[in-house]
Structure formats: C-alpha cells, structure tokens
Design a protein around this motif. Structure first.
Motif, short mmCIF file in Angstrom:
data_model
loop_
_atom_site.label_atom_id
_atom_site.label_comp_id
_atom_site.label_asym_id
_atom_site.label_seq_id
_atom_site.Cartn_x
_atom_site.Cartn_y
_atom_site.Cartn_z
N VAL A 230 -6.89 -4.25 3.99
CA VAL A 230 -6.07 -3.27 3.27
C VAL A 230 -5.97 -3.66 1.79
CG1 VAL A 230 -3.72 -2.34 3.01
CG2 VAL A 230 -4.74 -2.56 5.29
N ARG A 231 -5.83 -4.93 1.52
CA ARG A 231 -5.66 -5.40 0.15
C ARG A 231 -6.95 -5.45 -0.65
NH1 ARG A 231 -2.29 -10.78 0.81
NH2 ARG A 231 -2.31 -10.75 -1.44
N ARG A 232 -8.13 -5.43 0.01
CA ARG A 232 -9.41 -5.50 -0.69
C ARG A 232 -9.61 -4.34 -1.60
NH1 ARG A 232 -14.02 -6.16 3.41
NH2 ARG A 232 -12.39 -6.39 4.90
N GLY B 103 -6.76 2.84 -2.72
CA GLY B 103 -5.83 3.65 -1.94
C GLY B 103 -5.47 4.95 -2.64
N ASN C 32 -9.02 5.93 -0.04
CA ASN C 32 -9.71 5.02 0.87
C ASN C 32 -8.73 4.40 1.86
OD1 ASN C 32 -12.13 5.44 -0.45
ND2 ASN C 32 -11.82 3.73 -1.83
N THR C 33 -9.14 4.35 3.11
CA THR C 33 -8.30 3.79 4.17
C THR C 33 -9.11 2.83 5.04
OG1 THR C 33 -8.82 5.60 5.70
CG2 THR C 33 -6.86 5.88 4.32
N ARG D 110 -5.62 1.82 1.58
CA ARG D 110 -5.91 0.56 0.88
C ARG D 110 -4.97 0.41 -0.32
NH1 ARG D 110 -10.56 -2.19 2.43
NH2 ARG D 110 -12.04 -0.96 3.62
N ASN E 221 0.81 -1.23 0.00
CA ASN E 221 0.00 0.00 0.00
C ASN E 221 0.84 1.28 0.00
OD1 ASN E 221 0.89 -0.24 2.66
ND2 ASN E 221 -1.01 0.57 3.51
#
Length: 163
Positions: free
Chosen positions: A161-163, A106, A110-111, A101, A15
C-alpha cells in the motif's frame, strides 16, 4: 501491539485524508481492546459496512490502512482462505479487500488488494482456530508461529500500500 488511543489510531492512516479519519467509526468496545493479544487491529466500520481498517505497529509507530470490501461475496459452499492469517473458512467469511495506495499513486486511483477474513479478526483466529494440519503440534508453539506469520503478511500488505 502496544495500547493505542483513539487519536493515535486516527493519525496512523497512510492512505486516506484527515477528513476521512475524523469520520471513521471505531469499533464498539474500543476502550477494552486487549492490545497485547493483537498483531493487527482490524475492524469494519459499522456506519459504512464496506469500509474496514487495519492498524499495526511498524518500527514502534502505529501504521493504519483503510480498506474496502468487495460489493459481493463468495458462496458459503465455496472454501476460501484468508491471505493474512491463513485460516481456511467458508467463502462468505472471506472478502476481497482493496486499499488505495498511499500518496500520488492512490490519488491516481491505484489500489492493491487481497483476500482477508470478512470481519478482519485475523489476530483472534490465529489464537483460536488452529487448522487441522497443525493440530498434532504443541498448541502454544502453533499460536506463536501463526501470530508471527500474520504480522509478516500484514507488513507485506501495508508495504504494498505504501509503495
């Protein structure tokens, strides 16, 4: 965790940019890290106090996420709990950490966030700070159980986070 090199740690982040990973500061004593006693390798950047990093093994590969601590902290008179290691701590020893993200989400700002030990030393705490409600049980079993639970919660956070 298996032992990682400086380069493996820097390449593990999902990220942040390559430029950001080049400038991150590894913790003092990196060469002496006891990798076998870690479920999550976490540290705060000494040159950028609000920045932190979490690295764990996922499918035999290191996966890292960069996190940012909140500008303010809770009062030390407030009780708080780390959501990764489930250690009860004074409020000023827990911080809200947010992670950008991965990918386009990200880049759009978005976080995802959660409350984590302010020093990111969850792997140490699951071995040394047994909560009062678990002290009647076998200490070795408690450590194994808490370590496994820490790993599961850290995996869930990295998945978010990876979504």
């Amino acid at each position: 965790m298996r032992a990682l090199t400086d380069q493996q740690v820097r390449r593990s982040f999902v990220n942040c940019s390559r430029g950001e990973t080049k400038t991150l500061t590894l913790p003092k004593g990196f060469d002496g890290v006891e990798w076998a006693e870690l479920e999550v390798f976490g540290w705060r950047d000494p040159k950028a106090p609000l920045r932190g990093y979490l690295v764990l093994d996922v499918d035999d590969e290191p996966l890292g996420i960069a996190v940012r601590a909140a500008d303010t902290c809770m009062s030390s008179r407030t009780a708080a709990m780390c959501q990764l290691c489930q250690s009860p701590l004074p409020g000023d020893a827990v911080s809200l950490f947010t992670a950008r993200r991965a990918g386009e989400a990200g880049r759009n700002g978005n976080t995802v966030g959660t409350y984590i030990c302010a020093d990111l030393a969850c792997s140490h705490r699951v071995r040394t700070e047994i909560p009062p409600w678990l002290r009647e049980r076998n200490p070795a079993e408690v450590v194994v159980e808490r370590a496994n639970e820490l790993r599961e919660r850290a995996l869930a956070f990295t998945h978010a986070v990876r979504r």
